[in-house]
Design a protein around this motif. Structure first.
Motif, PDB file in Angstrom:
ATOM      1  N   GLY A  31      -4.032  14.919   1.180  1.00 26.92           N
ATOM      2  CA  GLY A  31      -2.944  15.375   1.864  1.00 26.92           C
ATOM      3  C   GLY A  31      -3.747  16.342   3.126  1.00 26.92           C
ATOM      4  O   GLY A  31      -3.357  16.309   4.298  1.00 26.92           O
ATOM      5  N   THR A  91      -3.383  15.770   7.081  1.00 26.98           N
ATOM      6  CA  THR A  91      -2.617  16.779   7.929  1.00 26.98           C
ATOM      7  C   THR A  91      -3.702  17.442   8.825  1.00 26.98           C
ATOM      8  O   THR A  91      -3.342  17.778   9.958  1.00 26.98           O
ATOM      9  CB  THR A  91      -1.963  17.748   6.920  1.00 26.98           C
ATOM     10  OG1 THR A  91      -2.842  18.497   6.077  1.00 26.98           O
ATOM     11  CG2 THR A  91      -0.887  17.058   6.159  1.00 26.98           C
ATOM     12  N   LEU A  95       2.757  17.249   6.396  1.00 24.64           N
ATOM     13  CA  LEU A  95       2.762  16.886   4.888  1.00 24.64           C
ATOM     14  C   LEU A  95       3.620  15.684   4.890  1.00 24.64           C
ATOM     15  O   LEU A  95       3.417  14.704   4.018  1.00 24.64           O
ATOM     16  CB  LEU A  95       2.945  17.706   3.879  1.00 24.64           C
ATOM     17  CG  LEU A  95       1.578  18.599   3.610  1.00 24.64           C
ATOM     18  CD1 LEU A  95       1.970  19.892   2.757  1.00 24.64           C
ATOM     19  CD2 LEU A  95       0.442  17.905   2.915  1.00 24.64           C
ATOM     20  N   ALA A  99       2.530  12.850   6.467  1.00 23.97           N
ATOM     21  CA  ALA A  99       1.750  11.992   5.743  1.00 23.97           C
ATOM     22  C   ALA A  99       2.018  11.193   4.560  1.00 23.97           C
ATOM     23  O   ALA A  99       1.641  10.184   4.251  1.00 23.97           O
ATOM     24  CB  ALA A  99       0.495  13.058   5.250  1.00 23.97           C
ATOM     25  N   ALA A 100       3.224  11.946   3.920  1.00 29.37           N
ATOM     26  CA  ALA A 100       3.665  11.295   2.919  1.00 29.37           C
ATOM     27  C   ALA A 100       4.303   9.961   3.243  1.00 29.37           C
ATOM     28  O   ALA A 100       4.338   8.700   2.561  1.00 29.37           O
ATOM     29  CB  ALA A 100       4.724  12.082   2.164  1.00 29.37           C
ATOM     30  N   LYS A 142       3.756  11.681  -2.664  1.00 29.60           N
ATOM     31  CA  LYS A 142       3.817  12.996  -2.721  1.00 29.60           C
ATOM     32  C   LYS A 142       2.413  13.501  -3.753  1.00 29.60           C
ATOM     33  O   LYS A 142       1.886  14.496  -3.577  1.00 29.60           O
ATOM     34  CB  LYS A 142       4.997  13.535  -3.035  1.00 29.60           C
ATOM     35  CG  LYS A 142       5.855  13.452  -1.978  1.00 29.60           C
ATOM     36  CD  LYS A 142       6.978  14.288  -2.088  1.00 29.60           C
ATOM     37  CE  LYS A 142       8.180  13.990  -0.972  1.00 29.60           C
ATOM     38  NZ  LYS A 142       9.472  15.125  -1.275  1.00 29.60           N
ATOM     39  N   LEU A 178      -0.953  12.847  -2.280  1.00 31.79           N
ATOM     40  CA  LEU A 178      -1.368  13.980  -1.209  1.00 31.79           C
ATOM     41  C   LEU A 178      -2.155  14.991  -2.153  1.00 31.79           C
ATOM     42  O   LEU A 178      -2.961  15.298  -1.229  1.00 31.79           O
ATOM     43  CB  LEU A 178      -0.155  14.515  -0.634  1.00 31.79           C
ATOM     44  CG  LEU A 178       0.481  13.523   0.352  1.00 31.79           C
ATOM     45  CD1 LEU A 178       1.789  14.197   0.835  1.00 31.79           C
ATOM     46  CD2 LEU A 178      -0.343  13.359   1.462  1.00 31.79           C
TER      47      LEU A 178
END
Length: 534
Positions: free
Chosen positions: A110, A114, A129, A132-133, A145, A148
């Motif tokens: 993660g 990010t 985040l 990214a997820a 999740k 990450l």
């Protein structure tokens, strides 16, 4: 239509003392919007340095000394460092060959994704985040999740490559460069990654520059193809034209070297087996102080036989247990149960003193020849070490070493050189010579060609089969690639999760596989049925 990127007369110069002056010598190429261009060639052809020149990520001492690389009309070779940083990621992004080396091992997935997003956009940590997820979910990864919060070593090779793709796409680039992104992956994972890149390219209307040495991959991916050799483009054209009617002899050689997944070998007459394995089992324990320990059945009651002059292929993906099985056979690992009769003697639980005289009769060629060869020893010292350990006279050992090196296609005069002075294919030949010096009855080849270019791979496979015939060896051949198994194996045994799901003569298994898993391995062969016969 104007090209998204146009490379004009690019020259990439190598430092003084290199084997040639220019790694890339006058290359001109273009990529249109929403197009996939595959650059194909062997190691040393200049294909990766061409891609790295676009990103201005050339190694120290290597420089783009002449030419232009126009991205939307702007020459990236003349951009300032700050302008180039803005272009990377947002305009052009890259997927590297080895995701483990490209990802920071001490930073969570993660944080790595990010960090890139926030370096280019004014966005909060929480929003980055969430983005990214979403990217990880788009890559087909489950529970994004949780991923990450994971570190790179906690993911599989396929998962790490998907994370790299997510990072590359995080800023919606117009050009994606994929530098051998599937070379180190199992064939089924490779097929998934290729399909993923193709889908994303279509959905996002991106251009893709795809670097590979495998024309099978080219057949599945390319709109256009450029073939490179010794830093120059020797052939270029539409994928159907180059694949269906290649003009240059080098292009034809690359296509001919691709294994077709068609077995031509007849089964060997089964005499009394040299090796008979029955109900072999090997378990590992996983877990630690904070999680309960559990047993993993790496090899689960596996049985097989192997006769002189025969090659048995053990096929499966990473984690199938095939390499663990091989290491049990050679007793680098002690099996937990079962028997292994070698020439009538049960070596499964034999003590080291009893086992030592038999060890020289079962030898192994490893997947990575560079890590399995001592970098501080010369080739001569490496090759004669085994016989010397068994008391053979130095003069006699060196004389035999010269003969064995000739047998594997190496010049005996190179015995004074060190492993780093050889190519990957030559190092694999050194590993084979070392194994053959002990006059084995059984040769175990553990993924011996997975890291090699297709042309070198074809040479090593032919060499292994020639040596088997000349020395009447029994060979246990470990691979994840059904194409390779078809080329050298009389029989195949397909493994999954430590168990044998199918076995039989190679031709029969390929013609009519009974297991769904075997059918999935065959379906994952890249370019199957799309390559010209040359």
């Amino acid at each position: 239509m104007e090209p998204l990127i146009a490379i004009k007369d690019l020259i990439v110069s190598l430092p003084p003392g290199a084997d040639r002056a220019h790694a890339v010598d006058g290359v001109s190429l273009s990529i249109l919007p929403n197009e996939i261009l595959c650059i194909v060639g062997e190691s040393g052809s200049g294909k990766s340095l061409t891609a790295h020149a676009i990103m201005r990520l050339l190694p120290r001492g290597v420089s783009a000394s002449s030419g232009e690389i126009l991205f939307e009309g702007t020459d990236v070779l003349r951009l300032s460092p700050s302008a180039m940083r803005k272009l990377r990621g947002a305009g052009v992004a890259m997927i590297f060959q080895d995701p483990m080396a490209a990802l920071n091992p001490v930073v969570t997935i993660g944080k790595q994704i990010t960090e890139q997003i926030r370096a280019h956009r004014a966005i909060s940590e929480k929003a980055a985040l969430e983005q990214a997820a979403g990217l990880l979910a788009e890559m087909g990864l489950k529970d994004p999740k949780a991923l990450l919060k994971s570190f790179p070593h906690q993911l599989s090779g396929g998962q790490r490559q998907r994370v790299m793709i997510a990072m590359a796409l995080s800023l919606s680039p117009k050009l994606l460069i994929a530098d051998e992104p599937t070379t180190a992956l199992d064939v089924t994972t490779q097929a998934q990654i290729l399909k993923l890149i193709k889908r994303i390219q279509t959905e996002r209307q991106m251009s893709v520059l795809f670097i590979t040495h495998d024309f099978g991959v080219v057949a599945d991916m390319a709109d256009r193809v450029a073939v490179m050799r010794h830093g120059r483009v020797v052939e270029e054209g539409g994928a159907s034209d180059v694949l269906g009617d290649p003009k240059h002899s080098y292009t034809r050689a690359l296509i001919a070297a691709v294994p077709r997944g068609e077995s031509m070998l007849q089964p060997v007459a089964q005499d009394a087996p040299l090796l008979s394995v029955k109900d072999l089992a090997k378990n590992f324990r996983r877990g630690g102080f904070f999680s309960g320990a559990s047993a993993v059945k790496a090899v689960d009651r596996v049985s097989l036989t192997l006769s002189r002059g025969e090659t048995l292929g053990i096929v499966g993906e990473s984690g199938s247990g095939k390499s663990t099985l091989a290491r049990c056979v050679i007793r680098l690992l002690d099996p937990d149960a079962g028997e292994m009769l070698f020439d009538g003697a049960d070596i499964a639980h034999m003590g080291e003193r009893q086992l030592r005289p038999l060890r020289r009769r079962i030898q192994m060629v490893f997947q990575d020849p560079f890590s399995s060869l001592n970098p501080r020893q010369t080739v001569g010292e490496i090759v004669i070490a085994g016989p010397r350990a068994y008391g053979e006279d130095m003069k006699e050992a060196r004389s035999r070493a010269a003969d064995i090196l000739r047998l594997v296609g190496l010049n005996p005069e190179t015995m004074h050189r060190f492993p780093h002075e050889f190519s990957g294919g030559q190092r694999q030949r050194i590993g084979l010579a070392r194994a053959l010096m002990l006059k084995p009855d059984i040769l175990i080849a553990d993924e011996p060609v997975s890291a090699l270019d297709v042309t070198v791979q074809a040479q090593v496979l032919k060499l292994l089969d020639d040596v088997r015939q000349q020395m009447n060896l029994a060979m246990l051949f470990i691979t994840h690639d059904m194409r390779v198994a078809a080329q050298v194996c009389h029989r195949v045994m397909v493994m999954r999760h430590g168990q044998v799901v199918e076995s039989g003569p190679t031709r029969e298994v390929f013609a009519a596989p009974s297991s769904e898993y075997t059918r999935s391995l065959l379906a994952a062969i890249p370019g199957r049925g799309k390559l010209a016969s040359v």
